[in-house]
Structure formats: structure tokens, C-alpha cells
Design a protein around this motif. Structure first.
Motif, PDB file in Angstrom:
ATOM      1  N   GLY A 118      38.698  88.866 -32.296  1.00 28.18           N
ATOM      2  CA  GLY A 118      39.946  88.118 -32.441  1.00 28.18           C
ATOM      3  C   GLY A 118      39.920  86.811 -31.667  1.00 28.18           C
ATOM      4  O   GLY A 118      40.321  85.763 -32.180  1.00 28.18           O
ATOM      5  N   PHE A 119      39.452  86.869 -30.425  1.00 21.60           N
ATOM      6  CA  PHE A 119      39.397  85.655 -29.610  1.00 21.60           C
ATOM      7  C   PHE A 119      38.354  84.666 -30.148  1.00 21.60           C
ATOM      8  O   PHE A 119      38.548  83.447 -30.090  1.00 21.60           O
ATOM      9  N   LEU A 120      37.244  85.176 -30.685  1.00 26.01           N
ATOM     10  CA  LEU A 120      36.244  84.283 -31.281  1.00 26.01           C
ATOM     11  C   LEU A 120      36.808  83.584 -32.516  1.00 26.01           C
ATOM     12  O   LEU A 120      36.573  82.383 -32.717  1.00 26.01           O
ATOM     13  N   ILE A 121      37.549  84.325 -33.339  1.00 25.44           N
ATOM     14  CA  ILE A 121      38.187  83.707 -34.513  1.00 25.44           C
ATOM     15  C   ILE A 121      39.195  82.656 -34.082  1.00 25.44           C
ATOM     16  O   ILE A 121      39.298  81.582 -34.686  1.00 25.44           O
ATOM     17  N   LEU A 122      39.960  82.955 -33.035  1.00 28.73           N
ATOM     18  CA  LEU A 122      40.931  81.989 -32.508  1.00 28.73           C
ATOM     19  C   LEU A 122      40.231  80.702 -32.071  1.00 28.73           C
ATOM     20  O   LEU A 122      40.658  79.590 -32.422  1.00 28.73           O
ATOM     21  N   PHE A 123      39.138  80.846 -31.310  1.00 28.35           N
ATOM     22  CA  PHE A 123      38.407  79.670 -30.808  1.00 28.35           C
ATOM     23  C   PHE A 123      37.811  78.858 -31.945  1.00 28.35           C
ATOM     24  O   PHE A 123      37.941  77.621 -31.984  1.00 28.35           O
ATOM     25  N   VAL A 124      37.184  79.545 -32.895  1.00 26.72           N
ATOM     26  CA  VAL A 124      36.535  78.842 -34.007  1.00 26.72           C
ATOM     27  C   VAL A 124      37.571  78.149 -34.891  1.00 26.72           C
ATOM     28  O   VAL A 124      37.356  77.018 -35.352  1.00 26.72           O
ATOM     29  N   SER A 125      38.709  78.788 -35.124  1.00 27.71           N
ATOM     30  CA  SER A 125      39.746  78.170 -35.953  1.00 27.71           C
ATOM     31  C   SER A 125      40.332  76.930 -35.270  1.00 27.71           C
ATOM     32  O   SER A 125      40.667  75.949 -35.943  1.00 27.71           O
ATOM     33  N   LEU A 126      40.439  76.953 -33.945  1.00 28.76           N
ATOM     34  CA  LEU A 126      40.898  75.761 -33.221  1.00 28.76           C
ATOM     35  C   LEU A 126      39.885  74.628 -33.371  1.00 28.76           C
ATOM     36  O   LEU A 126      40.268  73.458 -33.543  1.00 28.76           O
ATOM     37  N   CYS A 127      38.594  74.963 -33.285  1.00 23.01           N
ATOM     38  CA  CYS A 127      37.559  73.940 -33.494  1.00 23.01           C
ATOM     39  C   CYS A 127      37.666  73.356 -34.897  1.00 23.01           C
ATOM     40  O   CYS A 127      37.540  72.139 -35.093  1.00 23.01           O
ATOM     41  N   GLY A 128      37.912  74.226 -35.883  1.00 15.15           N
ATOM     42  CA  GLY A 128      38.061  73.751 -37.254  1.00 15.15           C
ATOM     43  C   GLY A 128      39.283  72.876 -37.423  1.00 15.15           C
ATOM     44  O   GLY A 128      39.242  71.868 -38.151  1.00 15.15           O
ATOM     45  N   PHE A 129      40.379  73.223 -36.737  1.00 19.21           N
ATOM     46  CA  PHE A 129      41.594  72.410 -36.826  1.00 19.21           C
ATOM     47  C   PHE A 129      41.362  71.013 -36.245  1.00 19.21           C
ATOM     48  O   PHE A 129      41.734  70.006 -36.850  1.00 19.21           O
ATOM     49  N   VAL A 130      40.740  70.978 -35.073  1.00 16.08           N
ATOM     50  CA  VAL A 130      40.437  69.675 -34.434  1.00 16.08           C
ATOM     51  C   VAL A 130      39.496  68.867 -35.314  1.00 16.08           C
ATOM     52  O   VAL A 130      39.688  67.658 -35.519  1.00 16.08           O
ATOM     53  N   GLY A 131      38.462  69.532 -35.860  1.00 14.87           N
ATOM     54  CA  GLY A 131      37.508  68.835 -36.706  1.00 14.87           C
ATOM     55  C   GLY A 131      38.140  68.282 -37.967  1.00 14.87           C
ATOM     56  O   GLY A 131      37.801  67.181 -38.414  1.00 14.87           O
ATOM     57  N   ALA A 132      39.104  69.027 -38.544  1.00 16.33           N
ATOM     58  CA  ALA A 132      39.761  68.567 -39.766  1.00 16.33           C
ATOM     59  C   ALA A 132      40.768  67.463 -39.476  1.00 16.33           C
ATOM     60  O   ALA A 132      40.862  66.486 -40.224  1.00 16.33           O
ATOM     61  N   TYR A 133      41.523  67.617 -38.381  1.00 14.55           N
ATOM     62  CA  TYR A 133      42.583  66.646 -38.080  1.00 14.55           C
ATOM     63  C   TYR A 133      41.996  65.273 -37.746  1.00 14.55           C
ATOM     64  O   TYR A 133      42.527  64.246 -38.180  1.00 14.55           O
ATOM     65  N   TRP A 134      40.912  65.267 -36.975  1.00 14.65           N
ATOM     66  CA  TRP A 134      40.281  63.999 -36.614  1.00 14.65           C
ATOM     67  C   TRP A 134      39.004  63.749 -37.410  1.00 14.65           C
ATOM     68  O   TRP A 134      38.265  62.827 -37.110  1.00 14.65           O
ATOM     69  N   TYR A 135      38.778  64.575 -38.408  1.00 14.06           N
ATOM     70  CA  TYR A 135      37.610  64.517 -39.279  1.00 14.06           C
ATOM     71  C   TYR A 135      36.306  64.356 -38.500  1.00 14.06           C
ATOM     72  O   TYR A 135      35.620  63.333 -38.568  1.00 14.06           O
ATOM     73  N   LYS A 136      35.984  65.394 -37.740  1.00 12.89           N
ATOM     74  CA  LYS A 136      34.707  65.486 -37.049  1.00 12.89           C
ATOM     75  C   LYS A 136      33.820  66.435 -37.864  1.00 12.89           C
ATOM     76  O   LYS A 136      34.003  67.649 -37.841  1.00 12.89           O
ATOM     77  N   GLU A 137      32.877  65.859 -38.594  1.00 19.44           N
ATOM     78  CA  GLU A 137      32.074  66.661 -39.513  1.00 19.44           C
ATOM     79  C   GLU A 137      31.280  67.737 -38.784  1.00 19.44           C
ATOM     80  O   GLU A 137      31.080  68.837 -39.315  1.00 19.44           O
ATOM     81  N   THR A 138      30.826  67.433 -37.570  1.00 16.78           N
ATOM     82  CA  THR A 138      30.052  68.419 -36.810  1.00 16.78           C
ATOM     83  C   THR A 138      30.889  69.650 -36.499  1.00 16.78           C
ATOM     84  O   THR A 138      30.433  70.786 -36.656  1.00 16.78           O
ATOM     85  N   LEU A 139      32.139  69.402 -36.059  1.00 16.18           N
ATOM     86  CA  LEU A 139      33.030  70.520 -35.751  1.00 16.18           C
ATOM     87  C   LEU A 139      33.384  71.313 -37.005  1.00 16.18           C
ATOM     88  O   LEU A 139      33.470  72.545 -36.975  1.00 16.18           O
ATOM     89  N   LEU A 140      33.582  70.621 -38.111  1.00 18.60           N
ATOM     90  CA  LEU A 140      33.901  71.301 -39.366  1.00 18.60           C
ATOM     91  C   LEU A 140      32.733  72.164 -39.835  1.00 18.60           C
ATOM     92  O   LEU A 140      32.925  73.292 -40.301  1.00 18.60           O
ATOM     93  N   ALA A 141      31.524  71.617 -39.711  1.00 17.13           N
ATOM     94  CA  ALA A 141      30.333  72.385 -40.087  1.00 17.13           C
ATOM     95  C   ALA A 141      30.174  73.604 -39.174  1.00 17.13           C
ATOM     96  O   ALA A 141      29.829  74.706 -39.628  1.00 17.13           O
ATOM     97  N   PHE A 142      30.451  73.406 -37.872  1.00 19.02           N
ATOM     98  CA  PHE A 142      30.407  74.515 -36.903  1.00 19.02           C
ATOM     99  C   PHE A 142      31.426  75.589 -37.282  1.00 19.02           C
ATOM    100  O   PHE A 142      31.130  76.786 -37.258  1.00 19.02           O
ATOM    101  N   TYR A 143      32.624  75.121 -37.651  1.00 20.13           N
ATOM    102  CA  TYR A 143      33.680  76.061 -38.049  1.00 20.13           C
ATOM    103  C   TYR A 143      33.267  76.887 -39.261  1.00 20.13           C
ATOM    104  O   TYR A 143      33.392  78.119 -39.265  1.00 20.13           O
ATOM    105  N   LEU A 144      32.763  76.210 -40.312  1.00 19.33           N
ATOM    106  CA  LEU A 144      32.408  76.906 -41.548  1.00 19.33           C
ATOM    107  C   LEU A 144      31.281  77.908 -41.329  1.00 19.33           C
ATOM    108  O   LEU A 144      31.311  79.016 -41.868  1.00 19.33           O
ATOM    109  N   CYS A 145      30.313  77.541 -40.515  1.00 27.17           N
ATOM    110  CA  CYS A 145      29.186  78.424 -40.244  1.00 27.17           C
ATOM    111  C   CYS A 145      29.625  79.645 -39.423  1.00 27.17           C
ATOM    112  O   CYS A 145      29.350  80.789 -39.793  1.00 27.17           O
ATOM    113  N   CYS A 146      30.325  79.373 -38.320  1.00 21.37           N
ATOM    114  CA  CYS A 146      30.736  80.453 -37.418  1.00 21.37           C
ATOM    115  C   CYS A 146      31.774  81.373 -38.060  1.00 21.37           C
ATOM    116  O   CYS A 146      31.739  82.590 -37.875  1.00 21.37           O
TER     117      CYS A 146
END
Length: 269
Positions: free
Chosen positions: A49-77
Motif C-alpha cells: 500500500g505504501f509503495l503504491i502511494l509513493f509511486v502514484s505521487l511520483c506519477g502525479f508530479v511527473g504528469a503535472y509538471w510533465y517529467k517524462e522520467t518520473l512518468l516512465a518510473f511510475y508506469l514501470c513500477c
């Protein structure tokens, strides 16, 4: 921020919300007296649960500021975490499918046979070298003492729907023919006793039936009941997460297309 990025950000926020019931169900499982005594099964849901929470926050930050690295990290994890959650769900369903309970005539509660549960649970929980530690841990909980506060007369107790753990550990098996004094105090029968657990029963409040096979079976019955309840929440969460992930993948591809089109347009002008 493009439309696709907006969608991805919203989807990641939904994934973040999904992690909350997962963590809550994991904490609920870990807080139960039986799970407190069995460290093997205590924390996997909370950790996921905590890992999903952390990864989803990374995905949110990556999408909001369009950081492709973070988005790719989110999708993979997130793909890995969803797969792990699915494996945990299937595994929990398989090992908790067999039910060792059986009805007792004239009783509101059920009793439990150890051989009615899955081999994995028996091998890794009650047949392990840890049983002495588990037994000592259970004897220190209020699982049995609180029965004496809730039930006074035999009729009250015999019609009660007590937990599998209480049924197996706090009283002798019904087949033994003990006479009721209170939920954790019973008089020995005159007739010979057929079940080996009958000889293990002790009115000492620190021993009771904690050495009995019925107690081991009651512990597995409790685990089965609790994991079945938690699985309902986890199934809903994983379905939503899969739905969110698939849409997020599509939105990520659209965002890349938008970015390429924008760059092409800027280069053309």
C-alpha cells in the motif's frame, strides 16, 4: 500542461486514493491478535500500500509538471506493484480456500479441524517451530479473558457466535463432554474422552487449550476469515488500479504525441 497530462495527473491522484484502503486493510490485518503473533503474514499488504502511494505521487508530479522520467518510473513500477498485488490476492485466495470448520449441534459457534485447512498454512504457521512463540503470544492477549466479561450463563455462551480463535483456544472441544462453569473454566467429564485435545485442556488461564490442535485450527480459521474480508477491499482496489493504469498508459502515449506535435510545429514556424 496538455489535456493528456491533465488526465494522467487525475488518474495518479485516483491511484493515490486507492492506496489508502489498501494501507488501511493491511493495518487492520496487522492489528488483529492472531496476526500480531504471526509475523510472516503481518506486513505485506501495508508495504504494498505504501509503495503504491509513493509511486502514484511520483506519477502525479511527473504528469503535472510533465517529467517524462518520473512518468516512465511510475508506469514501470506501478505495473510491478499491480502484478505483486494480484499475486498476493491469488495466493491468499488459494491458501485460505479450504475451510476446516464444522457445525456443532446446539451451539451458535463452529469448531475447527486442523486437517481441514491448506497444507501451506499448516506447514508455515502451526506446524512450524514458531508455535511455542505463537502460543505464548496468544496467551498474553485478551482474546479469552474477554469471554468471561461478555457471557455468564451457559445458554448465553452456547448460543454465541464467538471467533474461530476463541472457539479453538479458550474452551475444550464439545466432544470432550466438559461441564460449563464459565467460558474459560470447565469441569472434567466422568466418561472417557475420545479426542487427544481433551487431555491437553487446562483450567490454568495461561494454558487453557493453547496446546491443542483445535487452537491451531482456530488460529487458521481466524486468519482465513480476516484475509477473506480484506480480499474484498483489495480486489476492488486492484480493479481500479488496473483501470487507472491502462488509461494512464494511453494518456502517456498521447502526451508524447502532443509533445512531438508541439515541437514539430515550433520547428516549422
Amino acid at each position: 500542461m496538455g489535456v493528456a497530462n491533465n488526465i494522467t495527473a487525475v488518474l495518479n491522484f485516483i491511484a493515490f486514493l486507492c492506496s489508502i484502503p489498501i494501507i488501511a486493510s493491511g493495518i487492520w490485518l496487522a492489528s488483529k491478535p492472531d496476526n500480531e503473533c504471526i509475523h510472516l503474514l503481518r506486513w505485506p499488504v501495508v508495504i504494498l500500500g505504501f509503495l503504491i502511494l509513493f509511486v502514484s505521487l511520483c506519477g502525479f508530479v511527473g504528469a503535472y509538471w510533465y517529467k517524462e522520467t518520473l512518468l516512465a518510473f511510475y508506469l514501470c513500477c506501478m505495473a510491478i506493484l499491480i502484478a505483486l498485488l494480484l499475486i498476493l490476492l491469488v495466493f491468499a485466495f488459494v491458501v485460505t480456500r479450504p475451510d476446516g470448520s464444522y457445525a456443532v449441534p446446539g451451539r451458535g459457534y463452529r469448531e475447527y479441524r486442523l486437517d481441514g485447512f491448506s497444507r501451506w498454512l499448516r506447514d508455515h504457521v502451526v506446524d512450524s517451530k514458531n508455535w511455542n512463540k505463537i502460543r505464548a503470544c496468544l496467551s498474553e492477549t485478551d482474546v479469552c479473558p474477554k469471554l468471561n466479561q461478555e457471557y455468564i450463563t451457559p445458554d448465553q455462551f452456547f448460543s454465541a457466535h464467538i471467533s474461530p480463535l476463541q472457539s479453538g483456544c479458550c474452551k475444550p472441544p464439545t466432544v470432550c463432554g466438559f461441564s460449563y462453569v464459565n467460558p474459560t473454566l470447565w469441569l472434567n467429564p466422568v466418561n472417557p474422552m475420545a479426542d487427544p485435545d481433551c487431555y491437553l485442556w487446562n483450567n490454568d488461564q495461561t494454558q487453557l487449550c493453547y496446546n491443542c490442535n483445535s487452537c491451531k485450527a482456530g488460529l487458521l480459521g481466524n486468519l482465513r476469515k480476516e484475509w477473506r474480508k480484506a480480499n474484498i477491499i483489495l480486489i476492488v482496489a486492484v480493479v481500479v488500479l488496473i483501470w487507472v493504469y491502462l488509461i494512464a498508459c494511453s494518456a502517456f502515449k498521447n502526451a508524447q504525441t502532443e509533445d512531438l506535435f508541439r515541437r514539430y510545429k515550433q520547428g516549422w514556424s
